[in-house]
Design a protein around this motif. Sequence first.
Motif, short mmCIF file in Angstrom:
data_model
loop_
_atom_site.label_atom_id
_atom_site.label_comp_id
_atom_site.label_asym_id
_atom_site.label_seq_id
_atom_site.Cartn_x
_atom_site.Cartn_y
_atom_site.Cartn_z
N GLY A 168 10.90 -8.41 11.53
CA GLY A 168 9.67 -8.36 10.76
C GLY A 168 8.46 -8.01 11.58
O GLY A 168 8.52 -7.77 12.79
N LEU A 169 7.32 -8.01 10.89
CA LEU A 169 6.03 -7.68 11.48
C LEU A 169 5.02 -8.73 11.07
O LEU A 169 4.97 -9.15 9.90
CB LEU A 169 5.58 -6.30 10.99
CG LEU A 169 4.39 -5.67 11.70
CD1 LEU A 169 4.75 -5.36 13.15
CD2 LEU A 169 3.95 -4.40 10.97
N ILE A 181 5.78 -9.86 7.07
CA ILE A 181 6.76 -9.22 6.20
C ILE A 181 8.06 -9.14 6.99
O ILE A 181 8.05 -8.83 8.19
CB ILE A 181 6.29 -7.84 5.71
CG1 ILE A 181 7.30 -7.27 4.71
CG2 ILE A 181 6.03 -6.89 6.86
CD1 ILE A 181 6.81 -6.04 3.98
N GLU A 182 9.18 -9.45 6.32
CA GLU A 182 10.45 -9.56 7.04
C GLU A 182 11.60 -9.05 6.19
O GLU A 182 11.66 -9.30 4.98
CB GLU A 182 10.72 -11.01 7.42
CG GLU A 182 12.02 -11.22 8.19
CD GLU A 182 12.30 -12.68 8.47
OE1 GLU A 182 13.33 -12.99 9.11
OE2 GLU A 182 11.49 -13.54 8.05
N ALA A 183 12.52 -8.34 6.82
CA ALA A 183 13.81 -7.96 6.23
C ALA A 183 14.86 -8.90 6.80
O ALA A 183 14.96 -9.05 8.03
CB ALA A 183 14.16 -6.52 6.53
N PHE A 208 21.01 -9.71 1.26
CA PHE A 208 19.88 -9.10 1.93
C PHE A 208 18.59 -9.55 1.25
O PHE A 208 18.58 -9.83 0.05
CB PHE A 208 19.98 -7.58 1.89
CG PHE A 208 21.20 -7.02 2.55
CD1 PHE A 208 21.17 -6.63 3.88
CD2 PHE A 208 22.39 -6.91 1.86
CE1 PHE A 208 22.31 -6.12 4.49
CE2 PHE A 208 23.53 -6.41 2.46
CZ PHE A 208 23.49 -6.01 3.78
N GLY A 209 17.51 -9.59 2.02
CA GLY A 209 16.23 -9.99 1.43
C GLY A 209 15.07 -9.25 2.07
O GLY A 209 15.13 -8.86 3.24
N ILE A 210 14.02 -9.06 1.30
CA ILE A 210 12.75 -8.56 1.81
C ILE A 210 11.70 -9.53 1.33
O ILE A 210 11.60 -9.78 0.12
CB ILE A 210 12.48 -7.11 1.38
CG1 ILE A 210 11.16 -6.62 1.94
CG2 ILE A 210 12.58 -6.95 -0.12
CD1 ILE A 210 11.21 -6.31 3.42
N GLN A 211 10.92 -10.10 2.24
CA GLN A 211 9.98 -11.14 1.85
C GLN A 211 8.66 -10.99 2.61
O GLN A 211 8.62 -10.47 3.72
CB GLN A 211 10.57 -12.53 2.09
CG GLN A 211 10.94 -12.80 3.53
CD GLN A 211 11.71 -14.10 3.69
OE1 GLN A 211 12.62 -14.42 2.95
NE2 GLN A 211 11.32 -14.90 4.69
#
Length: 218
Positions: A168-169, A181-183, A208-211
């Motif tokens: 993430g960043l 923000i993280e994958a 899988f997730g994007i959050q």
Amino acid sequence: MKKLLFLLMLMLPFAANAQWRVGANVGASFNHPTIDRQYMTDLQYKDRWGVTAGLMGQYDFNEWLGVRAELNLTQKNYRQTRTVIQGQDYKYLNNYLLMPVMASFGFGSEKIRGFCNVGVYGGYWLNASRKGEDYNSFSQTYFTFSESMDFDKDQDQRWDCGFVGGLGLEYRFCNRWGAQIEARYYHSTTSFRKEMPHFNDKRYHSTFGIQAGVMYFF
């Protein structure tokens, strides 16, 4: 006593830069079920989207290493269809409470940083429901349905555990506040169907997730 003082001296650089943070995140999950279909070759299991949301706490030993723990509500949904029976379409919704514990490695500038989370998780299957359509062979008609599902204590495995990792960043937009923000990827090592005597019916989730989330630094 000398050994204790020596250990305390080694820990002083970490303690000087240590920092707590807490936050909340929300996003989307994408679940891939892996199921042994046995002789039911016409069964098709498909990926399905869901949601994820949770709270997090992190202790940073220094600028590049921390320990992060979360409590998340994550959906591990999937879809089931059959090629022999046209029109049979079941959409399953599964709510899990997950607790990942991860080592967090950071890199970059003070304001904008990248990070990598690696660890394990434990979880519990809270509830499930399904909706869709099916075919009644007696009346030769299609019908729709939406229903909650009862767990079978002899077949359904409600405890879940496995490995978790993410990239993430992070953006520190003011002194005490930041955003991330993280994958992320959850790899379950526990079948959500219990093993039955003389019948191999193991079923696993890969999620899988994007959050995205916000954090407060103490």
